[in-house]
Design an enzyme around this catalytic site. Structure first.
Site, PDB file in Angstrom:
ATOM      1  N   ASN A  81       0.826  -1.212   0.000  1.00 47.07           N
ATOM      2  CA  ASN A  81       0.000   0.000   0.000  1.00 47.07           C
ATOM      3  C   ASN A  81       0.850   1.247   0.000  1.00 47.07           C
ATOM      4  OD1 ASN A  81      -0.510   1.915   2.568  1.00 47.07           O
ATOM      5  ND2 ASN A  81       0.238  -0.057   3.314  1.00 47.07           N
ATOM      6  N   PHE A 113      -2.092   8.073   4.309  1.00 44.62           N
ATOM      7  CA  PHE A 113      -2.947   8.624   5.382  1.00 44.62           C
ATOM      8  C   PHE A 113      -4.222   9.304   4.904  1.00 44.62           C
ATOM      9  CE2 PHE A 113       1.013   9.589   8.264  1.00 44.62           C
ATOM     10  CZ  PHE A 113       1.209   8.240   8.464  1.00 44.62           C
ATOM     11  N   SER A 129       5.394   5.488   8.460  1.00 41.68           N
ATOM     12  CA  SER A 129       4.755   5.201   7.178  1.00 41.68           C
ATOM     13  C   SER A 129       5.705   5.612   6.062  1.00 41.68           C
ATOM     14  CB  SER A 129       3.450   5.982   7.033  1.00 41.68           C
ATOM     15  OG  SER A 129       3.068   5.960   5.672  1.00 41.68           O
ATOM     16  N   ASN A 138       4.786   6.342   3.164  1.00 38.87           N
ATOM     17  CA  ASN A 138       3.988   6.990   2.124  1.00 38.87           C
ATOM     18  C   ASN A 138       3.724   8.475   2.355  1.00 38.87           C
ATOM     19  OD1 ASN A 138       3.702   4.419   0.842  1.00 38.87           O
ATOM     20  ND2 ASN A 138       2.218   3.896   2.427  1.00 38.87           N
ATOM     21  N   THR A 139       4.332   9.050   3.385  1.00 36.93           N
ATOM     22  CA  THR A 139       4.253  10.496   3.606  1.00 36.93           C
ATOM     23  C   THR A 139       5.683  11.029   3.530  1.00 36.93           C
ATOM     24  OG1 THR A 139       2.260  10.362   4.969  1.00 36.93           O
ATOM     25  CG2 THR A 139       3.648  12.298   5.287  1.00 36.93           C
ATOM     26  N   LYS A 195       5.727   4.152  16.867  1.00 34.69           N
ATOM     27  CA  LYS A 195       5.685   3.077  15.852  1.00 34.69           C
ATOM     28  C   LYS A 195       6.827   3.250  14.870  1.00 34.69           C
ATOM     29  CE  LYS A 195       2.728   0.431  12.781  1.00 34.69           C
ATOM     30  NZ  LYS A 195       1.336   0.139  12.441  1.00 34.69           N
ATOM     31  N   ASN A 243       6.098  -1.070  11.142  1.00 36.09           N
ATOM     32  CA  ASN A 243       5.291  -0.661   9.998  1.00 36.09           C
ATOM     33  C   ASN A 243       5.678  -1.499   8.757  1.00 36.09           C
ATOM     34  OD1 ASN A 243       3.572   1.056   8.373  1.00 36.09           O
ATOM     35  ND2 ASN A 243       3.858   2.603   9.955  1.00 36.09           N
TER      36      ASN A 243
HETATM   37  C1  FMN Z   1      -3.456  -1.127   3.704  1.00 36.97           C
HETATM   38  C2  FMN Z   1      -2.629  -0.807   4.917  1.00 36.97           C
HETATM   39  C3  FMN Z   1      -2.755   0.432   5.536  1.00 36.97           C
HETATM   40  C4  FMN Z   1      -1.990   0.737   6.662  1.00 36.97           C
HETATM   41  N1  FMN Z   1      -2.148   1.949   7.253  1.00 36.97           N
HETATM   42  C5  FMN Z   1      -1.434   2.224   8.381  1.00 36.97           C
HETATM   43  C6  FMN Z   1      -1.619   3.452   9.066  1.00 36.97           C
HETATM   44  O1  FMN Z   1      -2.436   4.299   8.685  1.00 36.97           O
HETATM   45  N2  FMN Z   1      -0.862   3.694  10.168  1.00 36.97           N
HETATM   46  C7  FMN Z   1       0.042   2.778  10.638  1.00 36.97           C
HETATM   47  O2  FMN Z   1       0.690   3.031  11.655  1.00 36.97           O
HETATM   48  N3  FMN Z   1       0.217   1.593  10.022  1.00 36.97           N
HETATM   49  C8  FMN Z   1      -0.492   1.294   8.923  1.00 36.97           C
HETATM   50  N4  FMN Z   1      -0.319   0.086   8.302  1.00 36.97           N
HETATM   51  C9  FMN Z   1       0.688  -0.854   8.816  1.00 36.97           C
HETATM   52  C10 FMN Z   1       0.078  -1.918   9.712  1.00 36.97           C
HETATM   53  O3  FMN Z   1      -0.470  -1.348  10.877  1.00 36.97           O
HETATM   54  C11 FMN Z   1       1.176  -2.925  10.134  1.00 36.97           C
HETATM   55  O4  FMN Z   1       2.163  -2.244  10.870  1.00 36.97           O
HETATM   56  C12 FMN Z   1       1.837  -3.632   8.952  1.00 36.97           C
HETATM   57  O5  FMN Z   1       0.904  -3.860   7.916  1.00 36.97           O
HETATM   58  C13 FMN Z   1       2.451  -4.984   9.344  1.00 36.97           C
HETATM   59  O6  FMN Z   1       1.474  -5.863   9.874  1.00 36.97           O
HETATM   60  P1  FMN Z   1       0.725  -6.994   9.005  1.00 36.97           P
HETATM   61  O7  FMN Z   1       1.795  -7.812   8.338  1.00 36.97           O
HETATM   62  O8  FMN Z   1      -0.083  -7.762  10.006  1.00 36.97           O
HETATM   63  O9  FMN Z   1      -0.119  -6.278   8.023  1.00 36.97           O
HETATM   64  C14 FMN Z   1      -1.074  -0.230   7.171  1.00 36.97           C
HETATM   65  C15 FMN Z   1      -0.963  -1.477   6.551  1.00 36.97           C
HETATM   66  C16 FMN Z   1      -1.726  -1.784   5.434  1.00 36.97           C
HETATM   67  C17 FMN Z   1      -1.595  -3.140   4.786  1.00 36.97           C
END
Ligand code: FMN
Length: 357
Positions: free
Chosen positions: A113, A117, A177, A179-180, A220, A249
């Site tokens: 992704n 945000f 993140s 992406n910012t 985080k 993350n």
């Molecule tokens: C589609 C998507 C959106 C995410 N958005 C955020 C976010 O807004 N803020 C954040 O701290 N982490 C965000 N994450 C990261 C997740 O919270 C997590 O740290 C990361 O995906 C690893 O865990 P997982 O393997 O269980 O997905 C996002 C992950 C995905 C897949």
């Protein structure tokens, strides 16, 4: 076929929106919530745990990003999750990046992704959460608006925190993140120290205003940190009174990202499992019990969650695993954890946290 399988017929963002909308509707119906809880959730004293002063019915939570605007909290609890982290919430509303910005890699059990945000903004989310019935701890993950200069980042985190302070139980400062633009620069020691101190100050102000003890805040981090920066980050977390570190993350360091064809972004899911588990261990050792580790990355089943706890995470979160495993996931993982704890003769989750660190 799992009940959520039809969602995979839709494009990923449409599927996500449909899932959140359904959960929001479910959340408004107490009888449906009770039914789901009775069918899916696992309540067992073995799973109960206390972490940064909060009591968790079980250690498995929903990671940030799934419920960015706090619409699904009540329903997610009734599916059996022990806590929910909403966000990332930015102080002002913003749309996020242009699409395409989310892709599935089903063969790898992964997502890529670069959402950037999308957020309704702190005011709207605070109002919604104030009306939400809940029984488990609620975390709120905060970030900065894209348009804010990097040098003024701390102001954004503080405004978001202040706006949301009354409705959350703990707060997460998201500097990780990918992406910012410029966000991950905040891992740099001088910037991070100032940011954490500013947040501690704001929480102190809010606590004094309400006459209650200060609420915990966590940092985080990215999974792509150089080894050399870990000592410094762990030291700053302890020095500035953060309650813990959320590890981690999404990663930007994988050839799988190009394969997703969304123009970059961060990878999550099964391919980051080993990387995150190792980083959990590294932080656990460095924090020496003075702050907690929350482990997130690649958890799909009870074995993954158990290994994450053993590596040093006091709590475990899921995002990508939940997408692939569906609404029965929390119950399945919790049942599996109870069996693993019983097999190993452990009387509570706390006892196995960090045994492999
Ligand atoms: C589609 C998507 C959106 C995410 N958005 C955020 C976010 O807004 N803020 C954040 O701290 N982490 C965000 N994450 C990261 C997740 O919270 C997590 O740290 C990361 O995906 C690893 O865990 P997982 O393997 O269980 O997905 C996002 C992950 C995905 C897949």
């Amino acid at each position: 076929m799992r009940i959520h399988a039809p969602l995979f017929w839709l494009p990923p963002e449409a599927a996500h929106a449909a899932a959140v909308a359904t959960l929001e509707l479910v959340g408004r119906r107490p009888a449906l919530r009770r039914l789901l809880r009775a069918r899916l959730a696992v309540a067992n004293p073995l799973l109960e745990t206390t972490c940064f002063g909060l009591r968790f019915p079980n250690p498995l939570g929903v990671a940030a990003g799934f419920d960015k605007d706090g619409r699904a909290v009540a329903a997610l609890e009734s599916l059996g999750f022990g806590f929910i982290e909403v966000g990332t919430v930015t102080p002002r509303p913003q749309p996020g990046n242009e699409g395409p910005r989310l892709a599935r890699l089903p063969a790898e059990r992964a997502l890529v992704n670069r959402l950037g945000f999308p957020s309704e903004g702190a005011g709207a989310v605070a109002a919604r959460l104030a009306r939400t019935p809940r029984t488990a701890p609620l975390g709120i993950n905060v970030g900065r608006n894209k348009a804010t200069e990097v040098a003024r980042s701390a102001d954004d985190y503080i405004v978001a925190l202040r706006t949301l302070y009354a409705v959350g139980d703990y707060f997460v400062v998201n500097i990780s993140s990918p992406n910012t633009p410029g966000l991950r620069d905040l891992h740099r020691g001088d910037l991070l120290g100032d940011l954490l101190e500013a947040l501690r100050g704001e929480i102190g102000t809010q606590a004094a205003r309400t006459g209650a003890p200060p609420k915990p805040f966590l940092l985080k981090v990215s999974p792509d940190l150089p080894e050399a920066s870990l000592d410094e980050i762990a030291g700053l977390v302890i020095r500035h009174g953060a309650a813990g570190v959320v590890v981690a993350n999404t990663t930007v360091d994988s050839p799988l990202i190009a394969r997703a064809n969304v123009g970059g972004g961060g990878l999550s899911g099964a391919p980051i499992r080993a990387l995150v588990r190792r980083l959990v261990r590294e932080f656990r050792r460095r924090l020496r019990g003075r702050a907690e580790v929350v482990g997130v990355g690649g958890v799909f089943g009870a074995d993954d969650a158990y290994a994450m706890l053993r590596a040093g995470a006091s709590l475990v979160q899921v995002y990508t695993g939940f997408v692939y495993e569906g609404p029965g996931m929390a119950g399945r993982v919790c049942r599996g954890l109870v069996a693993l704890l019983a097999r190993d003769g452990v009387r509570s989750v706390r006892e196995i946290v960090g045994v492999d660190a």
